[in-house]
Design a protein around this motif. Structure first.
Motif, PDB file in Angstrom:
ATOM      1  N   THR A  60      15.566  27.816 -48.766  1.00  0.00           N
ATOM      2  CA  THR A  60      15.787  26.589 -49.530  1.00  0.00           C
ATOM      3  C   THR A  60      16.108  26.932 -50.980  1.00  0.00           C
ATOM      4  N   ASN A  61      15.361  27.872 -51.551  1.00  0.00           N
ATOM      5  CA  ASN A  61      15.637  28.311 -52.916  1.00  0.00           C
ATOM      6  C   ASN A  61      17.027  28.940 -53.005  1.00  0.00           C
ATOM      7  N   LEU A  62      17.367  29.769 -52.027  1.00  0.00           N
ATOM      8  CA  LEU A  62      18.695  30.384 -52.007  1.00  0.00           C
ATOM      9  C   LEU A  62      19.776  29.312 -51.906  1.00  0.00           C
ATOM     10  N   GLN A  63      19.542  28.314 -51.083  1.00  0.00           N
ATOM     11  CA  GLN A  63      20.497  27.213 -50.956  1.00  0.00           C
ATOM     12  C   GLN A  63      20.700  26.507 -52.300  1.00  0.00           C
ATOM     13  N   ASN A  64      19.622  26.300 -53.043  1.00  0.00           N
ATOM     14  CA  ASN A  64      19.726  25.675 -54.361  1.00  0.00           C
ATOM     15  C   ASN A  64      20.538  26.537 -55.322  1.00  0.00           C
ATOM     16  N   VAL A  65      20.356  27.848 -55.242  1.00  0.00           N
ATOM     17  CA  VAL A  65      21.149  28.749 -56.083  1.00  0.00           C
ATOM     18  C   VAL A  65      22.619  28.685 -55.675  1.00  0.00           C
ATOM     19  N   LEU A  66      22.882  28.687 -54.365  1.00  0.00           N
ATOM     20  CA  LEU A  66      24.263  28.573 -53.890  1.00  0.00           C
ATOM     21  C   LEU A  66      24.924  27.315 -54.443  1.00  0.00           C
ATOM     22  N   HIS A  67      24.218  26.196 -54.370  1.00  0.00           N
ATOM     23  CA  HIS A  67      24.770  24.934 -54.879  1.00  0.00           C
ATOM     24  C   HIS A  67      25.051  25.020 -56.377  1.00  0.00           C
ATOM     25  N   THR A  74      28.784  29.261 -46.233  1.00  0.00           N
ATOM     26  CA  THR A  74      30.007  29.925 -45.776  1.00  0.00           C
ATOM     27  C   THR A  74      30.513  30.956 -46.773  1.00  0.00           C
ATOM     28  N   ASN A  75      29.987  30.933 -47.992  1.00  0.00           N
ATOM     29  CA  ASN A  75      30.409  31.872 -49.024  1.00  0.00           C
ATOM     30  C   ASN A  75      29.561  33.143 -49.074  1.00  0.00           C
ATOM     31  N   LEU A  76      28.548  33.219 -48.215  1.00  0.00           N
ATOM     32  CA  LEU A  76      27.694  34.408 -48.221  1.00  0.00           C
ATOM     33  C   LEU A  76      28.474  35.630 -47.766  1.00  0.00           C
ATOM     34  N   VAL A  77      28.366  36.695 -48.520  1.00  0.00           N
ATOM     35  CA  VAL A  77      28.950  37.977 -48.148  1.00  0.00           C
ATOM     36  C   VAL A  77      27.881  38.846 -47.493  1.00  0.00           C
ATOM     37  N   LYS A  78      26.694  38.900 -48.122  1.00  0.00           N
ATOM     38  CA  LYS A  78      25.635  39.777 -47.621  1.00  0.00           C
ATOM     39  C   LYS A  78      24.269  39.219 -47.983  1.00  0.00           C
ATOM     40  N   LEU A  79      23.352  39.356 -47.061  1.00  0.00           N
ATOM     41  CA  LEU A  79      21.935  39.059 -47.290  1.00  0.00           C
ATOM     42  C   LEU A  79      21.158  40.365 -47.207  1.00  0.00           C
ATOM     43  N   THR A  80      20.200  40.528 -48.088  1.00  0.00           N
ATOM     44  CA  THR A  80      19.271  41.653 -47.993  1.00  0.00           C
ATOM     45  C   THR A  80      17.872  41.073 -47.925  1.00  0.00           C
ATOM     46  N   TRP A  81      17.175  41.425 -46.863  1.00  0.00           N
ATOM     47  CA  TRP A  81      15.829  40.916 -46.596  1.00  0.00           C
ATOM     48  C   TRP A  81      14.804  42.001 -46.871  1.00  0.00           C
ATOM     49  N   PHE A  82      13.695  41.607 -47.467  1.00  0.00           N
ATOM     50  CA  PHE A  82      12.553  42.489 -47.666  1.00  0.00           C
ATOM     51  C   PHE A  82      11.364  41.797 -47.009  1.00  0.00           C
ATOM     52  N   VAL A  83      10.733  42.458 -46.055  1.00  0.00           N
ATOM     53  CA  VAL A  83       9.584  41.881 -45.346  1.00  0.00           C
ATOM     54  C   VAL A  83       8.438  42.883 -45.338  1.00  0.00           C
ATOM     55  N   THR A  84       7.233  42.356 -45.330  1.00  0.00           N
ATOM     56  CA  THR A  84       6.065  43.233 -45.312  1.00  0.00           C
ATOM     57  C   THR A  84       5.657  43.618 -43.896  1.00  0.00           C
ATOM     58  N   ASP A  85       6.165  42.896 -42.895  1.00  0.00           N
ATOM     59  CA  ASP A  85       5.809  43.163 -41.499  1.00  0.00           C
ATOM     60  C   ASP A  85       6.964  42.697 -40.620  1.00  0.00           C
ATOM     61  N   THR A  86       7.492  43.583 -39.813  1.00  0.00           N
ATOM     62  CA  THR A  86       8.635  43.219 -38.966  1.00  0.00           C
ATOM     63  C   THR A  86       8.220  42.606 -37.632  1.00  0.00           C
ATOM     64  N   SER A  87       6.939  42.461 -37.391  1.00  0.00           N
ATOM     65  CA  SER A  87       6.520  41.905 -36.098  1.00  0.00           C
ATOM     66  C   SER A  87       6.933  40.439 -35.944  1.00  0.00           C
ATOM     67  N   GLY A  88       7.178  39.737 -37.045  1.00  0.00           N
ATOM     68  CA  GLY A  88       7.609  38.336 -36.985  1.00  0.00           C
ATOM     69  C   GLY A  88       9.095  38.173 -37.184  1.00  0.00           C
ATOM     70  N   LEU A  89       9.855  39.217 -36.923  1.00  0.00           N
ATOM     71  CA  LEU A  89      11.292  39.196 -37.190  1.00  0.00           C
ATOM     72  C   LEU A  89      12.009  38.038 -36.498  1.00  0.00           C
ATOM     73  N   GLN A  90      11.606  37.676 -35.288  1.00  0.00           N
ATOM     74  CA  GLN A  90      12.278  36.572 -34.603  1.00  0.00           C
ATOM     75  C   GLN A  90      12.074  35.256 -35.339  1.00  0.00           C
ATOM     76  N   ASP A  91      10.896  35.050 -35.918  1.00  0.00           N
ATOM     77  CA  ASP A  91      10.658  33.847 -36.724  1.00  0.00           C
ATOM     78  C   ASP A  91      11.626  33.803 -37.905  1.00  0.00           C
ATOM     79  N   LEU A  92      11.801  34.930 -38.569  1.00  0.00           N
ATOM     80  CA  LEU A  92      12.732  35.000 -39.687  1.00  0.00           C
ATOM     81  C   LEU A  92      14.147  34.668 -39.225  1.00  0.00           C
TER      82      LEU A  92
END
Length: 140
Positions: A60-67, A74-92
């Motif tokens: 939501t915050n990223l969407q506000n920055v995009l706006h 549709t203008n996204l070129v790349k996302l970089t994610w930082f997570v503390t635990d990958t066990s919930g990756l499907q939720d992300l």
């Protein structure tokens, strides 16, 4: 050489960044968006111990920055994610797709990297997402 056009720090709906811009636009038509975390406009944590809720707030915050950049998903070129635990990756991924699928339809998602980290800025944060955005040659 690309030149910096603008440094956006005051984004409606996004807590102020202390000592950094939420996005920087360049003359080569790219914007670089700082990592977005699970805080509301007042700086309060959203979704304690809940990766899906934190991802939703960060997106939501990223969407506000995009706006604010005059862009959308549709203008996204790349996302970089930082997570503390990958066990919930499907939720992300599920939450990411809540935002991206309506905009992208059957198109592939943007380029993406995911990094598991020992910790983020504060220990209660589970996810952070930063982006590179195509905003046009004018830089915004």
């Amino acid at each position: 050489m690309a030149k910096i056009n603008e440094r956006l720090s005051d984004i409606p709906g996004v807590a102020p960044g202390f000592g950094y811009a939420h996005a920087v636009t360049t003359s080569n038509g790219l914007a670089f968006v700082s990592g977005q975390i699970a805080v509301d406009a007042d700086g309060n944590l959203v979704g304690a111990n809940d990766l899906a809720a934190q991802t939703r707030q960060a997106m939501t915050n990223l969407q506000n920055v995009l706006h604010a950049l005059g862009a959308d998903w549709t203008n996204l070129v790349k996302l970089t994610w930082f997570v503390t635990d990958t066990s919930g990756l499907q939720d992300l991924r599920d939450v990411r797709d809540e935002f991206l699928r309506p905009a992208l339809g059957d198109q592939p998602n943007p380029a993406s990297s995911l990094v598991q980290v020992a910790g983020l800025f504060r220990p209660e944060f589970l996810v952070e997402v930063e982006a590179v955005v195509a905003v046009g040659e004018s830089g915004r």
